[in-house]
Write a protein that holds these residues in place. Structure first.
Motif, PDB file in Angstrom:
ATOM      1  N   PHE A   1       8.150  -2.407  10.575  1.00  0.00           N
ATOM      2  CA  PHE A   1       7.996  -3.028   9.151  1.00  0.00           C
ATOM      3  C   PHE A   1       6.585  -2.666   8.530  1.00  0.00           C
ATOM      4  CE2 PHE A   1       4.894  -6.642   7.858  1.00  0.00           C
ATOM      5  CZ  PHE A   1       5.617  -7.056   6.650  1.00  0.00           C
ATOM      6  N   VAL A   2       5.809  -2.556   9.389  1.00  0.00           N
ATOM      7  CA  VAL A   2       4.499  -1.665   8.653  1.00  0.00           C
ATOM      8  C   VAL A   2       4.963  -0.233   8.122  1.00  0.00           C
ATOM      9  CG1 VAL A   2       2.179  -0.838   9.203  1.00  0.00           C
ATOM     10  CG2 VAL A   2       2.815  -2.923  10.352  1.00  0.00           C
ATOM     11  N   GLU A   3       5.600   0.444   8.770  1.00  0.00           N
ATOM     12  CA  GLU A   3       6.044   1.704   7.976  1.00  0.00           C
ATOM     13  C   GLU A   3       6.707   1.561   6.755  1.00  0.00           C
ATOM     14  OE1 GLU A   3       8.241   5.950   9.316  1.00  0.00           O
ATOM     15  OE2 GLU A   3       8.550   4.181  10.526  1.00  0.00           O
ATOM     16  N   ARG A   4       7.627   0.719   6.563  1.00  0.00           N
ATOM     17  CA  ARG A   4       8.511   0.560   5.427  1.00  0.00           C
ATOM     18  C   ARG A   4       7.845  -0.250   4.563  1.00  0.00           C
ATOM     19  NH1 ARG A   4      13.845  -2.519   7.058  1.00  0.00           N
ATOM     20  NH2 ARG A   4      14.142  -2.178   4.967  1.00  0.00           N
ATOM     21  N   LEU A   5       6.747  -1.031   4.696  1.00  0.00           N
ATOM     22  CA  LEU A   5       6.049  -1.708   3.981  1.00  0.00           C
ATOM     23  C   LEU A   5       5.342  -0.531   3.076  1.00  0.00           C
ATOM     24  CD1 LEU A   5       3.967  -3.898   2.586  1.00  0.00           C
ATOM     25  CD2 LEU A   5       2.652  -3.675   4.602  1.00  0.00           C
ATOM     26  N   MET A   6       4.537   0.362   3.820  1.00  0.00           N
ATOM     27  CA  MET A   6       3.977   1.794   3.150  1.00  0.00           C
ATOM     28  C   MET A   6       4.870   2.469   2.652  1.00  0.00           C
ATOM     29  SD  MET A   6       1.019   2.522   5.831  1.00  0.00           S
ATOM     30  CE  MET A   6       1.998   2.828   7.278  1.00  0.00           C
ATOM     31  N   LEU A   7       6.033   2.784   3.033  1.00  0.00           N
ATOM     32  CA  LEU A   7       6.737   3.877   2.426  1.00  0.00           C
ATOM     33  C   LEU A   7       7.643   3.137   1.254  1.00  0.00           C
ATOM     34  CD1 LEU A   7       7.912   6.058   5.148  1.00  0.00           C
ATOM     35  CD2 LEU A   7       6.279   6.734   3.430  1.00  0.00           C
ATOM     36  N   GLU A   8       8.116   2.027   1.464  1.00  0.00           N
ATOM     37  CA  GLU A   8       9.150   1.824   0.672  1.00  0.00           C
ATOM     38  C   GLU A   8       8.642   0.739  -0.734  1.00  0.00           C
ATOM     39  OE1 GLU A   8      12.482  -0.107   2.662  1.00  0.00           O
ATOM     40  OE2 GLU A   8      12.703   1.543   4.041  1.00  0.00           O
ATOM     41  N   ASP A   9       7.532  -0.040  -0.391  1.00  0.00           N
ATOM     42  CA  ASP A   9       6.971  -1.009  -1.123  1.00  0.00           C
ATOM     43  C   ASP A   9       5.721  -0.573  -1.896  1.00  0.00           C
ATOM     44  OD1 ASP A   9       9.003  -2.599  -0.110  1.00  0.00           O
ATOM     45  OD2 ASP A   9       7.654  -4.230   0.357  1.00  0.00           O
ATOM     46  N   ILE A  10       4.618   0.127  -1.009  1.00  0.00           N
ATOM     47  CA  ILE A  10       3.287   0.355  -1.758  1.00  0.00           C
ATOM     48  C   ILE A  10       3.353   2.104  -2.173  1.00  0.00           C
ATOM     49  CG2 ILE A  10       1.000   0.886  -1.059  1.00  0.00           C
ATOM     50  CD1 ILE A  10       1.182  -1.502   1.043  1.00  0.00           C
ATOM     51  N   ALA A  11       3.859   2.908  -1.539  1.00  0.00           N
ATOM     52  CA  ALA A  11       3.649   4.119  -2.048  1.00  0.00           C
ATOM     53  C   ALA A  11       4.227   4.335  -3.302  1.00  0.00           C
ATOM     54  CB  ALA A  11       4.503   5.217  -0.663  1.00  0.00           C
ATOM     55  N   PRO A  12       5.580   4.068  -3.545  1.00  0.00           N
ATOM     56  CA  PRO A  12       6.192   4.303  -4.982  1.00  0.00           C
ATOM     57  C   PRO A  12       5.635   3.699  -6.239  1.00  0.00           C
ATOM     58  CG  PRO A  12       7.885   3.372  -3.199  1.00  0.00           C
ATOM     59  CD  PRO A  12       6.687   3.268  -2.500  1.00  0.00           C
ATOM     60  N   LEU A  13       4.731   2.876  -5.838  1.00  0.00           N
ATOM     61  CA  LEU A  13       3.783   2.143  -6.880  1.00  0.00           C
ATOM     62  C   LEU A  13       2.438   2.401  -6.974  1.00  0.00           C
ATOM     63  CD1 LEU A  13       5.604  -1.444  -6.421  1.00  0.00           C
ATOM     64  CD2 LEU A  13       5.872   0.358  -8.568  1.00  0.00           C
ATOM     65  N   THR A  14       1.904   3.432  -6.370  1.00  0.00           N
ATOM     66  CA  THR A  14       0.787   4.022  -6.114  1.00  0.00           C
ATOM     67  C   THR A  14       0.544   5.480  -6.540  1.00  0.00           C
ATOM     68  OG1 THR A  14       0.153   2.407  -4.336  1.00  0.00           O
ATOM     69  CG2 THR A  14      -1.366   4.014  -4.569  1.00  0.00           C
ATOM     70  N   PRO A  15      -0.013   5.883  -7.524  1.00  0.00           N
ATOM     71  CA  PRO A  15       0.016   7.121  -7.969  1.00  0.00           C
ATOM     72  C   PRO A  15      -1.022   8.014  -6.995  1.00  0.00           C
ATOM     73  CG  PRO A  15      -0.274   5.866  -9.980  1.00  0.00           C
ATOM     74  CD  PRO A  15      -0.421   4.841  -8.727  1.00  0.00           C
ATOM     75  N   ALA A  16      -0.556   9.142  -6.718  1.00  0.00           N
ATOM     76  CA  ALA A  16      -1.391   9.978  -5.611  1.00  0.00           C
ATOM     77  C   ALA A  16      -1.922  11.050  -6.448  1.00  0.00           C
ATOM     78  CB  ALA A  16      -0.357  10.674  -4.630  1.00  0.00           C
ATOM     79  N   PRO A  17      -3.222  11.735  -6.011  1.00  0.00           N
ATOM     80  CA  PRO A  17      -3.593  12.688  -6.367  1.00  0.00           C
ATOM     81  C   PRO A  17      -2.874  14.027  -6.367  1.00  0.00           C
ATOM     82  CG  PRO A  17      -5.312  11.698  -4.932  1.00  0.00           C
ATOM     83  CD  PRO A  17      -3.960  11.116  -4.537  1.00  0.00           C
ATOM     84  N   PRO A  18      -3.021  15.012  -7.385  1.00  0.00           N
ATOM     85  CA  PRO A  18      -2.167  16.211  -7.301  1.00  0.00           C
ATOM     86  C   PRO A  18      -1.941  16.725  -6.056  1.00  0.00           C
ATOM     87  CG  PRO A  18      -3.601  15.916  -9.260  1.00  0.00           C
ATOM     88  CD  PRO A  18      -4.317  15.283  -8.307  1.00  0.00           C
ATOM     89  N   GLY A  19      -0.787  16.988  -5.534  1.00  0.00           N
ATOM     90  CA  GLY A  19      -0.608  17.958  -4.386  1.00  0.00           C
ATOM     91  C   GLY A  19      -0.881  16.897  -2.909  1.00  0.00           C
ATOM     92  N   PHE A  20      -1.074  15.730  -3.193  1.00  0.00           N
ATOM     93  CA  PHE A  20      -1.320  14.875  -2.065  1.00  0.00           C
ATOM     94  C   PHE A  20       0.133  14.489  -1.240  1.00  0.00           C
ATOM     95  CE2 PHE A  20      -2.381  11.209   0.433  1.00  0.00           C
ATOM     96  CZ  PHE A  20      -3.709  11.581   0.649  1.00  0.00           C
ATOM     97  N   ALA A  21       0.299  14.787   0.075  1.00  0.00           N
ATOM     98  CA  ALA A  21       1.360  14.597   0.789  1.00  0.00           C
ATOM     99  C   ALA A  21       1.297  12.988   1.268  1.00  0.00           C
ATOM    100  CB  ALA A  21       1.598  15.584   1.597  1.00  0.00           C
ATOM    101  N   VAL A  22       2.021  12.099   0.281  1.00  0.00           N
ATOM    102  CA  VAL A  22       2.012  10.801   0.620  1.00  0.00           C
ATOM    103  C   VAL A  22       2.495  10.404   1.973  1.00  0.00           C
ATOM    104  CG1 VAL A  22       2.631   8.491   0.008  1.00  0.00           C
ATOM    105  CG2 VAL A  22       1.249  10.028  -1.710  1.00  0.00           C
ATOM    106  N   GLU A  23       3.700  10.893   2.182  1.00  0.00           N
ATOM    107  CA  GLU A  23       4.553  10.642   3.450  1.00  0.00           C
ATOM    108  C   GLU A  23       3.639  11.299   4.616  1.00  0.00           C
ATOM    109  OE1 GLU A  23       8.976  11.064   5.307  1.00  0.00           O
ATOM    110  OE2 GLU A  23       8.700  11.319   3.230  1.00  0.00           O
TER     111      GLU A  23
END
Length: 488
Positions: free
Chosen positions: A327-349
């Protein structure tokens, strides 16, 4: 067992790193407000490591604003304490000697104000938690109705609020013609430097227009992002430190091995060479800050409320449960990360996977109820920006809605076994008053909670789709338990 002190440094166990002479001899150049465990395990140790490479007058005068406990622990030890760093495999102990004095502001206000006004002080740092700024977290504005703010604006002595101490010190600094300085916020607030700047501007403007103008001209408010997991000390952790050290240390702190500090490089009067100790000095902190607030802190809050409801005392207990960890992993990867811009070159996953490993570090003993504190201050910056973005785009965020429903269930005051849950929150009275009378009725509870404008603002209370989603999840939690409500 003897107590840690400068005289006892020669008795320290050989595997413990000692503070460099350049650190022990440094003059004070930093005043820190909020001398808690996080500061001592993060900014202070980074400052010590920077001074070991590039010595300078950057020792710290630290002040606690609410409790004398840290002062009473540090002062008999000449400001020395131990940081125990554990990455889950190895543990390292280091004695920190950069804190030159420890003050308790209510009893030693003149000393603190003199430090803030001193020409030698060129930097003020803060870790007072989100609620320490007496602001409305939904808007970022100063809460002029807060009793501490009202008392300080009326000239109460000593000051009661963080802003009261800070602005009183700046007032004395201006009168002493001591020059400008930098105020560096290290708390988990979005745009924390700009937010603090705005709060100081509002507070000073209520007192003295000329002071407000001087602050605009002479004081810098850079933003920063801090990242390290630092659990609260316990009797067991202090006993463990004594075994490693060979001396009693009543101020020892434990932390994970990971540590990050990203700082906007905008200083009025110099700074330590923090980059020599691994800090990142950048032009724009916001992308780093939002990623950390939403992914690490946002996931932490979800862990806290789900763990509290299920009777799991530590973060690692939650992460050891496969369903909750997923649940925690999917919260981060599926809900939060797609709606949070990352710095250039930042590996979000990769960042998310590293966070999952950090959360699972059982050596930290990080309590879910510690993280669950002050939800009314944390949720508006950790969860709600993502939720608003999702609502605007018409995107589903089922894990985030489930986490928010878990917080609402937490507010009702009982876990799933019927045990009482404490509510440590500056809005505790209004939260309980809104939720407890309708705890048996999920739809009414959701409506009552969304009416709390300090948390949800004026917009989300009018969102009927969100209310229906929360009601559906909360109903499943009430009827069948949190596990049954987790998204498939």
């Amino acid at each position: 067992m003897n107590r840690l002190s400068r005289l006892a440094l020669g008795d320290v166990a050989c595997r413990t790193a000692l503070p460099p002479i350049a650190v022990l001899d440094a003059d004070v150049g930093i005043v820190h407000l909020g001398l808690g465990a996080f500061h001592r395990a993060h900014q202070a140790i980074i400052t010590q490591r920077a001074l070991a490479v590039a010595p300078g007058p950057w020792a710290i005068s630290g002040a606690s604003l609410r409790s004398a406990a840290v002062r009473d622990a540090l002062r008999p030890q000449d400001g020395l304490y131990t940081v125990l760093e554990n990455d889950g495999v190895e543990e390292q102990a280091s004695i920190v000697g950069v804190v030159r004095e420890a003050l308790w502001a209510p009893e030693e206000g003149p000393v603190l104000l003199a430090r803030l006004a001193a020409e030698a002080t060129r930097l003020v740092t803060l870790t007072v938690t989100e609620k320490g700024y007496c602001h409305n977290p939904a808007t970022g504005d100063l809460d002029l109705a807060h009793p501490d703010i009202q008392a300080d604006l009326a000239g109460g002595d000593p000051p009661r609020s963080t802003l009261g101490w800070l602005v009183r010190g700046l007032m004395q600094r201006r009168a002493a013609r001591a020059g400008g300085l930098t105020v560096l916020c290290c708390d988990n607030m979005a745009n924390n430097g700009r937010t603090l700047h705005g709060l100081v501007r509002q507070f000073a403007g209520q007192l003295d227009r000329e002071l407000a103008i001087w602050i605009e001209d002479q004081v810098r408010f850079p933003s920063s992002m801090v990242d390290r997991i630092v659990p609260a000390a316990t009797a067991a952790s202090l006993d463990h430190a004594a075994v490693l050290l060979g001396l009693r240390d009543e101020a020892a702190v434990s932390a994970e091995g990971f540590m990050q500090w990203v700082i906007e490089d905008d200083f009025a009067a110099g700074r330590p060479h923090w980059e020599a100790a691994g800090a990142e000095l950048v032009r724009e902190v916001r992308p780093y800050q939002e990623l950390k607030l939403r992914l690490l802190n946002g996931a932490h809050s979800a862990i806290a409320y789900s763990g509290a409801l299920l009777g799991k005392p530590f973060v690692a207990d939650v992460m050891a449960d496969p369903a909750l960890a997923r649940f925690v992993e999917r919260l981060m990867l599926e809900d939060i990360a797609p709606l949070t811009p990352a710095p250039p070159g930042f590996a979000v996953e990769g960042y998310v996977q590293a966070l999952l490993a950090r959360f699972a570090n059982r050596s930290l003993q990080h309590r879910t109820l510690q993280i669950a504190m002050d939800g009314s201050q944390k949720i508006p910056v950790r969860w709600l920006p993502v939720l608003r973005e999702a609502r605007q785009r018409g995107l589903p965020v089922p894990h985030l809605v489930t986490a928010l429903a878990a917080w609402l269930r937490f507010l009702a005051g009982r876990d799933e076994a019927g045990r009482e849950l404490p509510l440590d929150d500056p809005l505790a009275a209004s939260l309980r008053a809104a939720v407890v009378p309708v705890a048996h009725d999920p739809a009414a509870l959701v409506r009552a909670a969304l009416e709390i404008e300090e948390v949800f603002g004026p917009d989300l209370r009018q969102d009927a789709v969100l209310a229906d989603q929360l009601t559906a999840v909360l109903t499943r939690i009430v009827q069948a338990g949190l596990r049954a409500a987790l998204p498939n």
